[in-house]
Design a protein around this motif. Sequence first.
Motif, PDB file in Angstrom:
ATOM      1  N   HIS A  39      43.805  21.784  54.420  1.00 40.16           N
ATOM      2  CA  HIS A  39      43.805  22.177  52.989  1.00 40.16           C
ATOM      3  C   HIS A  39      43.082  21.037  52.142  1.00 40.16           C
ATOM      4  CE1 HIS A  39      46.774  18.765  53.136  1.00 40.16           C
ATOM      5  NE2 HIS A  39      46.591  18.816  51.805  1.00 40.16           N
ATOM      6  N   ASN A  40      42.871  19.906  52.596  1.00 43.33           N
ATOM      7  CA  ASN A  40      42.325  18.661  51.853  1.00 43.33           C
ATOM      8  C   ASN A  40      41.282  18.833  50.873  1.00 43.33           C
ATOM      9  OD1 ASN A  40      43.225  18.241  54.819  1.00 43.33           O
ATOM     10  ND2 ASN A  40      44.033  16.257  53.468  1.00 43.33           N
ATOM     11  N   TYR A  41      40.257  19.429  51.340  1.00 42.84           N
ATOM     12  CA  TYR A  41      38.991  19.734  50.582  1.00 42.84           C
ATOM     13  C   TYR A  41      39.143  20.738  49.449  1.00 42.84           C
ATOM     14  CZ  TYR A  41      37.434  24.040  52.855  1.00 42.84           C
ATOM     15  OH  TYR A  41      37.299  24.969  53.495  1.00 42.84           O
ATOM     16  N   PHE A  93      23.389  16.580  59.084  1.00 47.29           N
ATOM     17  CA  PHE A  93      23.297  18.061  58.759  1.00 47.29           C
ATOM     18  C   PHE A  93      24.339  18.292  57.677  1.00 47.29           C
ATOM     19  CE2 PHE A  93      24.689  22.391  59.060  1.00 47.29           C
ATOM     20  CZ  PHE A  93      23.695  23.113  59.335  1.00 47.29           C
ATOM     21  N   TYR A  94      25.550  17.809  57.841  1.00 46.07           N
ATOM     22  CA  TYR A  94      26.442  18.063  57.048  1.00 46.07           C
ATOM     23  C   TYR A  94      26.024  17.637  55.427  1.00 46.07           C
ATOM     24  CZ  TYR A  94      30.040  19.155  60.511  1.00 46.07           C
ATOM     25  OH  TYR A  94      30.627  19.788  61.614  1.00 46.07           O
ATOM     26  N   ALA A  95      25.337  16.174  55.494  1.00 46.03           N
ATOM     27  CA  ALA A  95      25.227  15.669  54.316  1.00 46.03           C
ATOM     28  C   ALA A  95      24.121  16.624  53.451  1.00 46.03           C
ATOM     29  CB  ALA A  95      24.386  14.384  54.465  1.00 46.03           C
ATOM     30  N   LYS A  96      23.391  17.277  54.142  1.00 45.32           N
ATOM     31  CA  LYS A  96      22.313  18.245  53.578  1.00 45.32           C
ATOM     32  C   LYS A  96      22.776  19.539  53.115  1.00 45.32           C
ATOM     33  CE  LYS A  96      18.179  16.264  55.711  1.00 45.32           C
ATOM     34  NZ  LYS A  96      17.527  15.859  54.526  1.00 45.32           N
ATOM     35  N   HIS A  97      23.904  20.225  53.988  1.00 44.76           N
ATOM     36  CA  HIS A  97      24.055  21.521  54.104  1.00 44.76           C
ATOM     37  C   HIS A  97      25.518  21.922  53.907  1.00 44.76           C
ATOM     38  CE1 HIS A  97      19.978  22.449  54.666  1.00 44.76           C
ATOM     39  NE2 HIS A  97      19.951  21.875  55.908  1.00 44.76           N
ATOM     40  N   VAL A  98      26.530  20.824  53.860  1.00 41.43           N
ATOM     41  CA  VAL A  98      27.851  21.229  53.729  1.00 41.43           C
ATOM     42  C   VAL A  98      28.455  20.478  52.459  1.00 41.43           C
ATOM     43  CG1 VAL A  98      30.044  20.469  54.919  1.00 41.43           C
ATOM     44  CG2 VAL A  98      28.135  21.047  56.340  1.00 41.43           C
ATOM     45  N   CYS A  99      28.128  19.295  52.096  1.00 42.16           N
ATOM     46  CA  CYS A  99      28.685  18.566  50.913  1.00 42.16           C
ATOM     47  C   CYS A  99      27.422  17.350  50.676  1.00 42.16           C
ATOM     48  CB  CYS A  99      29.881  18.089  51.173  1.00 42.16           C
ATOM     49  SG  CYS A  99      30.614  17.178  49.528  1.00 42.16           S
ATOM     50  N   PRO A 123      33.599  13.083  48.609  1.00 41.11           N
ATOM     51  CA  PRO A 123      35.063  12.838  48.319  1.00 41.11           C
ATOM     52  C   PRO A 123      35.959  12.512  48.992  1.00 41.11           C
ATOM     53  CG  PRO A 123      33.919  14.535  47.091  1.00 41.11           C
ATOM     54  CD  PRO A 123      33.051  14.340  48.128  1.00 41.11           C
ATOM     55  N   LYS A 124      36.904  11.820  48.967  1.00 41.30           N
ATOM     56  CA  LYS A 124      37.983  11.383  50.008  1.00 41.30           C
ATOM     57  C   LYS A 124      38.574  12.599  50.684  1.00 41.30           C
ATOM     58  CE  LYS A 124      42.268   8.939  50.681  1.00 41.30           C
ATOM     59  NZ  LYS A 124      43.058  10.041  51.149  1.00 41.30           N
ATOM     60  N   GLU A 125      38.856  13.740  49.593  1.00 34.92           N
ATOM     61  CA  GLU A 125      39.604  14.937  50.168  1.00 34.92           C
ATOM     62  C   GLU A 125      38.522  15.350  51.189  1.00 34.92           C
ATOM     63  OE1 GLU A 125      40.904  14.293  46.035  1.00 34.92           O
ATOM     64  OE2 GLU A 125      39.057  13.995  47.152  1.00 34.92           O
ATOM     65  N   THR A 150      39.508  15.967  55.222  1.00 33.70           N
ATOM     66  CA  THR A 150      39.321  17.463  56.044  1.00 33.70           C
ATOM     67  C   THR A 150      38.779  17.235  57.451  1.00 33.70           C
ATOM     68  OG1 THR A 150      39.610  19.042  54.068  1.00 33.70           O
ATOM     69  CG2 THR A 150      37.858  19.451  55.788  1.00 33.70           C
ATOM     70  N   PHE A 151      37.667  16.526  57.428  1.00 27.45           N
ATOM     71  CA  PHE A 151      36.437  16.195  58.465  1.00 27.45           C
ATOM     72  C   PHE A 151      37.606  15.294  59.605  1.00 27.45           C
ATOM     73  CE2 PHE A 151      32.514  16.097  56.114  1.00 27.45           C
ATOM     74  CZ  PHE A 151      32.442  17.493  56.421  1.00 27.45           C
ATOM     75  N   GLU A 152      38.536  14.363  59.118  1.00 25.45           N
ATOM     76  CA  GLU A 152      39.371  13.573  59.705  1.00 25.45           C
ATOM     77  C   GLU A 152      40.492  14.770  60.543  1.00 25.45           C
ATOM     78  OE1 GLU A 152      40.807  10.218  61.736  1.00 25.45           O
ATOM     79  OE2 GLU A 152      39.126  10.513  60.581  1.00 25.45           O
ATOM     80  N   ASN A 153      40.974  15.802  59.941  1.00 19.26           N
ATOM     81  CA  ASN A 153      41.800  16.546  60.489  1.00 19.26           C
ATOM     82  C   ASN A 153      41.267  17.224  61.989  1.00 19.26           C
ATOM     83  OD1 ASN A 153      43.611  16.473  58.474  1.00 19.26           O
ATOM     84  ND2 ASN A 153      42.972  18.039  57.363  1.00 19.26           N
ATOM     85  N   ILE A 154      40.270  17.334  61.966  1.00 14.96           N
ATOM     86  CA  ILE A 154      39.336  17.907  63.356  1.00 14.96           C
ATOM     87  C   ILE A 154      39.233  16.815  64.277  1.00 14.96           C
ATOM     88  CG2 ILE A 154      37.393  18.875  64.413  1.00 14.96           C
ATOM     89  CD1 ILE A 154      36.508  20.154  61.724  1.00 14.96           C
TER      90      ILE A 154
END
Length: 306
Positions: free
Chosen positions: A50-52, A191-197, A203-205, A209-213
């Motif tokens: 849920h975090n993000y 890739f994430y820095a270009k196409h995810v956020c 943001p910490k949230e 979320t990535f940490e959950n995985i």
Amino acid sequence: MVSIKITEGEADFDVPSAGKKCKTWYRIYGDIESGVRPLIALHGGPGVGHNYLESLADLTGKYSIPVIIYDQLGTANSTHLREKHGDTSFWTVELFLKELDNLLQHLGIDSSYNLYGNSWGGMLGAEHAVLQPRGLHRLIIADSPASMVTWVEEANRLRKQLPQDVQEALQEHEDNGTTESKEYEAAVEVFYAKHVCRIDPMPKEVLDTFENIKVDPTVYHTMNGPSEFFVIGSLKSWDITDRLKNIQAPTLLINGYYDEATDSVSEPYFREVPHIKWFTFAESSHMPHWEERDRFMEVVSGFLEY
């Protein structure tokens, strides 16, 4: 922004094949008995938590819309089932549809609600909507594929635009089965820095979320795979395109200009859903609810209020 009432709880979720008692953790922003139709939010992944989606509380603070976020089974604050890693007969779309229905019933809002889903959450939201549930009033599909085959094709097209050394690192570790290595993780983050956020620093949230995985990759690895473009899990052939015509609820389709959910990925929703509007955020990728936060809340609240 006004002070927001926040309530947290757990809903018992009966899953006989789990072999133990299961619970779904949830958080409510605002009052679901206020008379304003609540928005329930479905997180991505599967398995990111849920975090993000915590920024959606802005809809409550600024527009008085009650918002419910929750952790799907196997993720973050809900019951974990690491022993089910790789069990594709357990981790199914149907399991998460049942969990959503169970939560709606537990909260007593199954007769009238709005639904928002980001990424995998949008896929799940679409699966819910094609069943034409009587209580669904409005649907928001954000940054989501209608076909995982198209998703992977587009993700790999975007991947070819990454620096050559990053592409080589990704390929090497995928070929060698070492996708859990730090080097692969670092290449994926490019890739994430270009196409995810695209917010730097994220943001910490979002990082949470990535940490959950990382803490428990069971659901993500079983249903998706080790990364957004290396999809080898049970969802690799998922496609809802030919069922989208069954969605009756008015629908808002969202993506970002830099999104991994490209226009080609999003277009089947726009083509097939009978009552739909499409909004692309010009400065966003996969998380416009962070990248263009104020504008996102304006667009979503306006759709929910019309």
